[in-house]
Design an enzyme around this catalytic site. Structure first.
Site, PDB file in Angstrom:
ATOM      1  N   ARG A 177       0.709  -1.203   0.148  1.00  0.00           N
ATOM      2  CA  ARG A 177       0.002  -0.072  -0.177  1.00  0.00           C
ATOM      3  C   ARG A 177       0.778   1.391  -0.043  1.00  0.00           C
ATOM      4  O   ARG A 177       0.735   2.223  -0.482  1.00  0.00           O
ATOM      5  CB  ARG A 177      -0.813   0.055   1.250  1.00  0.00           C
ATOM      6  CG  ARG A 177      -1.998  -0.896   1.200  1.00  0.00           C
ATOM      7  CD  ARG A 177      -2.677  -1.242   2.435  1.00  0.00           C
ATOM      8  NE  ARG A 177      -3.467   0.098   3.100  1.00  0.00           N
ATOM      9  CZ  ARG A 177      -3.455   0.389   4.438  1.00  0.00           C
ATOM     10  NH1 ARG A 177      -3.187  -0.664   5.327  1.00  0.00           N
ATOM     11  NH2 ARG A 177      -3.691   1.521   4.773  1.00  0.00           N
ATOM     12  N   SER A 192      -6.750  -3.474   8.308  1.00  0.00           N
ATOM     13  CA  SER A 192      -5.022  -3.612   8.806  1.00  0.00           C
ATOM     14  C   SER A 192      -5.333  -3.397  10.076  1.00  0.00           C
ATOM     15  O   SER A 192      -4.685  -4.143  10.867  1.00  0.00           O
ATOM     16  CB  SER A 192      -4.387  -2.626   8.048  1.00  0.00           C
ATOM     17  OG  SER A 192      -3.060  -2.275   8.646  1.00  0.00           O
ATOM     18  N   LYS A 196      -5.266  -6.837  13.482  1.00  0.00           N
ATOM     19  CA  LYS A 196      -4.363  -6.975  14.393  1.00  0.00           C
ATOM     20  C   LYS A 196      -4.821  -6.865  15.699  1.00  0.00           C
ATOM     21  O   LYS A 196      -4.517  -7.517  16.648  1.00  0.00           O
ATOM     22  CB  LYS A 196      -3.282  -5.782  14.167  1.00  0.00           C
ATOM     23  CG  LYS A 196      -2.270  -6.020  13.115  1.00  0.00           C
ATOM     24  CD  LYS A 196      -1.478  -5.161  12.846  1.00  0.00           C
ATOM     25  CE  LYS A 196      -2.020  -3.885  12.009  1.00  0.00           C
ATOM     26  NZ  LYS A 196      -1.211  -2.949  11.455  1.00  0.00           N
TER      27      LYS A 196
END
Ligand code: IUR
Length: 411
Positions: A177, A192, A196
């Site tokens: 990205r 993203s 996580k």
């Protein structure tokens, strides 16, 4: 989670479908993320898909599928049953002088929470929590999952880097990205960040979404959309997720730069922090305590967090967290003493200079972006992942908004 069969279509067909603005099925999204993780699809194809997603966006269902698949691309942590309901974390979309994690993690641990904070490094103009902590001699941000468990057991909080096997698909996608101008895409950011946090198996998560000229998203409306997207996906994954929208024009607090921000965080933990930091820490922490039922209201939660900063409980957690992450007892104790001589331990910059005003007037604005860019040029940040940073580079604000200044005053 049951693994579905790979869809029959080839990867260029998936790219074409998204390019044409169609919705991808869960199976097609799984093919993509698996291919990224297993390196069975070419980087050019990943780049093309990222750009198609950037251009055409994703509906909520696709964003959720993307996030889930990313989360499942690596290890998903598991915690002892008695920690159920206590696992909390915060994510900030990044700001100048944003040292909130250093104060909030130990404050939450002092309230009985377990905080497995997995943080990042600074990129572009924003500072990274890991870089700040590494200005403390001995502080090791790389801890194994076993060590992480031990520190959470003994202290209650840790601040560490992403372990190798946590969301490996994100490592590949994030790097691509960065070089394909597809960072600022709502579904890609959501996937993203929330994947996580999902892999941390949290009970509750609070997001500090910044808006303003030193933030990723400049205006309130786009920050709101990002917050909404992340809150929806977080909640769908079973994490109680809330967001705070906060202005990011002036730096947070009075210090910017790794070492100076550690010093300012220690001052906050000693009950001597500036009001804006206190407001953010107590709001974010208070919200979390309220969400997990440890406070009856936001206000009560804020008071509980504030008390841990005033009575030394959060400071003690920070001291033990430092020791747990490799800092010598003596150094941790010195930094946490009431009248610490910080520069006997932390590195002071070789050159120091005071900037003086050329005239008189009132401070109407402090441009965090400009300060960050200047410090970046002086070596405080990095231009690409892996570059070294100079921890001692920093700036301290000597004036506040609304303050009257005149040349003689600063001489
Ligand atoms: N931090 C992340 O972990 N992921 C992102 O996409 C961004 C910031 I932007």
């Amino acid at each position: 989670m049951a693994h579905h069969e790979q869809s029959k279509a080839t990867f260029p067909e998936h790219i074409r479908k998204k390019r044409n603005g169609e919705q991808l099925s869960a199976g097609e999204i799984r093919d993509f993320v698996q291919g990224v993780k297993d390196k069975t699809i070419q980087e050019s194809q990943i780049g093309a898909m990222l750009m198609a997603i950037w251009l055409k966006g994703m509906v909520a269902e696709e964003t959720l599928a993307l996030t889930k698949e990313m989360m499942m691309s690596g290890e998903v942590m598991s915690w002892p049953a008695e920690w159920e309901g206590l696992m909390v974390d915060k994510h900030s979309t990044g700001g100048v002088g944003d040292k909130i994690s250093l104060v909030l993690a130990p404050a939450l641990a002092a309230c009985g929470c377990k905080v497995p904070m997995i943080s990042g490094r600074g990129l572009a103009h924003t500072g990274g929590t890991l870089d700040k902590l590494e200005s403390i001699p001995g502080f090791n941000v790389y801890q194994s999952v076993q060590q992480l468990h031990r520190i959470l057991e003994e202290v209650g909080c840790c601040i560490v880097g992403q372990t190798d096997n946590l969301v490996p698909a994100d490592k590949v996608m994030y790097a691509l990205r960065d070089v394909t101008s597809t960072v600022d895409s709502l579904p890609l950011i959501t996937g993203s960040i929330i994947s996580k946090k999902g892999a941390e198996s949290l009970s509750a998560l609070v997001l500090d979404v910044k808006f303003g000229n030193a933030a990723l998203y400049k205006d309130l409306d786009s920050a709101k959309s990002l917050a909404q997207s992340m809150v929806t996906v977080g909640n769908s994954l079973g994490i109680r997720t809330g967001a705070v929208l906060s202005r990011m024009n002036c730096p947070i607090g009075r210090c910017v730069g790794n070492t100076l921000e550690v010093m300012e965080s220690l001052e906050c933990l000693k009950g001597r922090g500036p009001d804006d930091i206190l407001e953010l820490v107590t709001s974010l922490g208070g919200l979390l305590l309220w969400m997990i039922g440890r406070a009856g209201s936001l206000d009560e939660g804020k008071k509980v967090i504030s008390t841990t900063l005033q009575n030394g409980a959060a400071l003690e957690k920070f001291q033990n967290m430092m020791i747990g992450q490799g800092v010598a007892n003596q150094i941790a104790a010195s930094l946490c003493s009431t009248n610490a001589d910080y520069y006997s331990i932390l590195r002071r910059a070789h050159y120091q200079t005071e900037l003086e005003t050329q005239g008189h007037g009132t401070v109407l604005d402090i441009d965090g972006m400009v300060i960050a860019q200047v410090l970046h040029r002086l070596g405080a940040g990095r231009s690409k992942a892996g570059d070294p940073v100079n921890h001692s580079v920093g700036a301290e604000l000597l004036v506040s908004l609304g303050q009257k200044v005149e040349k003689a005053l600063l001489n």
